[in-house]
Design a protein around this motif. Structure first.
Motif, PDB file in Angstrom:
ATOM      1  N   PHE A 211     -32.367  37.940 -26.838  1.00 38.37           N
ATOM      2  CA  PHE A 211     -32.473  39.375 -27.133  1.00 38.37           C
ATOM      3  C   PHE A 211     -31.071  39.962 -27.187  1.00 38.37           C
ATOM      4  N   THR A 212     -30.519  39.970 -28.364  1.00 35.61           N
ATOM      5  CA  THR A 212     -29.105  40.336 -28.546  1.00 35.61           C
ATOM      6  C   THR A 212     -28.899  41.604 -29.371  1.00 35.61           C
ATOM      7  N   VAL A 213     -29.978  42.277 -29.739  1.00 37.79           N
ATOM      8  CA  VAL A 213     -29.876  43.461 -30.594  1.00 37.79           C
ATOM      9  C   VAL A 213     -30.374  44.679 -29.831  1.00 37.79           C
ATOM     10  N   VAL A 214     -29.594  45.757 -29.893  1.00 38.51           N
ATOM     11  CA  VAL A 214     -29.982  47.022 -29.272  1.00 38.51           C
ATOM     12  C   VAL A 214     -30.464  47.963 -30.354  1.00 38.51           C
ATOM     13  N   ASP A 215     -31.623  48.573 -30.121  1.00 34.13           N
ATOM     14  CA  ASP A 215     -32.246  49.466 -31.105  1.00 34.13           C
ATOM     15  C   ASP A 215     -32.687  50.733 -30.379  1.00 34.13           C
ATOM     16  N   ILE A 216     -32.452  51.877 -31.006  1.00 34.40           N
ATOM     17  CA  ILE A 216     -32.964  53.150 -30.487  1.00 34.40           C
ATOM     18  C   ILE A 216     -33.864  53.752 -31.542  1.00 34.40           C
ATOM     19  N   SER A 217     -35.088  54.025 -31.175  1.00 33.85           N
ATOM     20  CA  SER A 217     -36.077  54.501 -32.139  1.00 33.85           C
ATOM     21  C   SER A 217     -36.537  55.918 -31.822  1.00 33.85           C
ATOM     22  N   GLN A 218     -37.064  56.576 -32.854  1.00 30.11           N
ATOM     23  CA  GLN A 218     -37.709  57.867 -32.683  1.00 30.11           C
ATOM     24  C   GLN A 218     -39.202  57.613 -32.520  1.00 30.11           C
ATOM     25  N   GLU A 219     -39.781  58.090 -31.450  1.00 28.57           N
ATOM     26  CA  GLU A 219     -41.188  57.854 -31.145  1.00 28.57           C
ATOM     27  C   GLU A 219     -41.941  59.179 -31.062  1.00 28.57           C
ATOM     28  N   SER A 220     -43.209  59.124 -31.365  1.00 32.63           N
ATOM     29  CA  SER A 220     -44.072  60.299 -31.230  1.00 32.63           C
ATOM     30  C   SER A 220     -44.995  60.101 -30.035  1.00 32.63           C
ATOM     31  N   ALA A 221     -45.455  61.196 -29.473  1.00 35.15           N
ATOM     32  CA  ALA A 221     -46.317  61.132 -28.299  1.00 35.15           C
ATOM     33  C   ALA A 221     -47.756  60.852 -28.719  1.00 35.15           C
ATOM     34  N   ASP A 222     -47.988  59.636 -29.268  1.00 35.66           N
ATOM     35  CA  ASP A 222     -49.315  59.284 -29.747  1.00 35.66           C
ATOM     36  C   ASP A 222     -50.016  58.281 -28.830  1.00 35.66           C
ATOM     37  N   GLY A 223     -49.384  57.948 -27.716  1.00 39.23           N
ATOM     38  CA  GLY A 223     -50.006  57.016 -26.777  1.00 39.23           C
ATOM     39  C   GLY A 223     -49.827  55.564 -27.129  1.00 39.23           C
ATOM     40  N   ASP A 224     -49.172  55.266 -28.238  1.00 36.57           N
ATOM     41  CA  ASP A 224     -48.947  53.887 -28.650  1.00 36.57           C
ATOM     42  C   ASP A 224     -47.641  53.390 -28.028  1.00 36.57           C
ATOM     43  N   PRO A 225     -47.681  52.359 -27.158  1.00 40.71           N
ATOM     44  CA  PRO A 225     -46.465  51.889 -26.508  1.00 40.71           C
ATOM     45  C   PRO A 225     -45.568  51.042 -27.406  1.00 40.71           C
ATOM     46  N   GLY A 226     -46.051  50.674 -28.592  1.00 41.42           N
ATOM     47  CA  GLY A 226     -45.278  49.834 -29.487  1.00 41.42           C
ATOM     48  C   GLY A 226     -44.178  50.603 -30.209  1.00 41.42           C
ATOM     49  N   HIS A 227     -43.302  49.865 -30.857  1.00 39.86           N
ATOM     50  CA  HIS A 227     -42.218  50.454 -31.648  1.00 39.86           C
ATOM     51  C   HIS A 227     -42.812  51.204 -32.839  1.00 39.86           C
ATOM     52  N   SER A 228     -42.296  52.413 -33.085  1.00 44.43           N
ATOM     53  CA  SER A 228     -42.830  53.237 -34.167  1.00 44.43           C
ATOM     54  C   SER A 228     -42.448  52.717 -35.541  1.00 44.43           C
ATOM     55  N   GLY A 229     -41.424  51.862 -35.604  1.00 46.52           N
ATOM     56  CA  GLY A 229     -40.893  51.432 -36.895  1.00 46.52           C
ATOM     57  C   GLY A 229     -39.861  52.397 -37.441  1.00 46.52           C
ATOM     58  N   ASP A 230     -39.594  53.491 -36.696  1.00 47.16           N
ATOM     59  CA  ASP A 230     -38.619  54.492 -37.129  1.00 47.16           C
ATOM     60  C   ASP A 230     -37.353  54.346 -36.278  1.00 47.16           C
ATOM     61  N   SER A 231     -36.496  53.403 -36.652  1.00 51.34           N
ATOM     62  CA  SER A 231     -35.258  53.171 -35.909  1.00 51.34           C
ATOM     63  C   SER A 231     -34.191  54.163 -36.327  1.00 51.34           C
ATOM     64  N   ILE A 232     -33.502  54.711 -35.346  1.00 50.91           N
ATOM     65  CA  ILE A 232     -32.412  55.642 -35.612  1.00 50.91           C
ATOM     66  C   ILE A 232     -31.105  54.872 -35.794  1.00 50.91           C
TER      67      ILE A 232
END
Length: 240
Positions: A211-232
């Motif tokens: 695990f060598t990559v750092v990612d910061i994503s924008q998430e919505s409060a939809d209760g889904d704990p997974g990655h939104s697919g919207d990486s900043i």
């Protein structure tokens, strides 16, 4: 029965020489022995707080001590100067001239011990961090102008990721920090980023060679704990 002046008891606690008659009194008087022992505990606590196992407190800590005690540094050799080691203390009014600085000196020692230990316990003073690897975080096309930085650090036998994000983000939703494998086939959430900076402990079972990559994503409060697919922003860690 008269007892030792408090400043004489303080000098004895510091290991200074005092008048023979004062020393004899301190050895025979239970009240004065107790007072000397109280001063000695303050001295021991202060010296322990200055151990090399702690980092030096920030300047504002000492400034707070000085303000609390109204401590002012006297010119060398002035009436308020503390006596040098080995100085013989005579009876009389001369001792009273040194009462205020001696109490302040011992008060500063005790206060320093309390404040340093308190800051250590509250996390204000922490073990030194060793930077293992670093990453420049580049913005995705949908996030023009976004950028950031990340560092993988080892602190006291554990690892953590420190991130900084510079991006215009919407007020709703939240930002989440992730570690990804190089091919983005697997990912681990480190937590929610509040504001622009954050420190995130890495679980011990995470393989940092994978695990060598750092990612910061924008998430919505939809209760889904997974990655939104919207990486900043995203970036690969490399040895510093």
């Amino acid at each position: 029965m008269s007892h030792l002046d408090a400043d004489v008891a303080a000098l004895l606690a510091l290991g200074e020489r005092i008048a023979p008659e004062d020393l004899a009194h301190a050895e025979s008087c239970e009240h004065c022995r107790s007072e000397v022992h109280a001063f000695q505990r303050a001295v021991v606590a202060g010296r322990a707080a200055s151990s090399d196992t702690l980092l030096a407190p920030p300047a504002h800590v000492w400034d707070s001590i000085a303000r609390e005690l109204s401590f002012e540094q006297s010119p060398a050799g002035g009436a308020d100067a503390a006596p040098a080691a080995g100085h013989h203390v005579a009876r009389g009014s001369g001792r009273r001239l040194r009462r205020r600085p001696m109490f302040l000196a011992l008060g500063a020692v005790a206060a320093a011990a309390v404040i340093v230990v308190g800051v250590w316990a509250s996390g204000g003073i922490v073990p030194r961090a060793d930077v293992v690897s670093e990453a420049t975080l580049d913005g995705f096309p949908e996030w023009q102008g976004a950028n950031g930085e990340a560092a993988l650090e080892r602190v006291d036998g554990h690892t953590q990721v420190v991130v900084r994000l510079d991006a215009s983000v919407p007020d709703d939703g939240y930002r989440e920090v992730w570690l990804l494998t190089a091919d983005a086939s697997d990912l681990v959430s480190l937590g929610i980023l509040e504001g622009e900076d954050g420190v995130f402990p890495v679980p011990d079972d995470v393989d940092l060679d994978a695990f060598t990559v750092v990612d910061i994503s924008q998430e919505s409060a939809d209760g889904d704990p997974g990655h939104s697919g919207d990486s900043i922003v995203r970036g690969s860690l490399s040895s510093s």
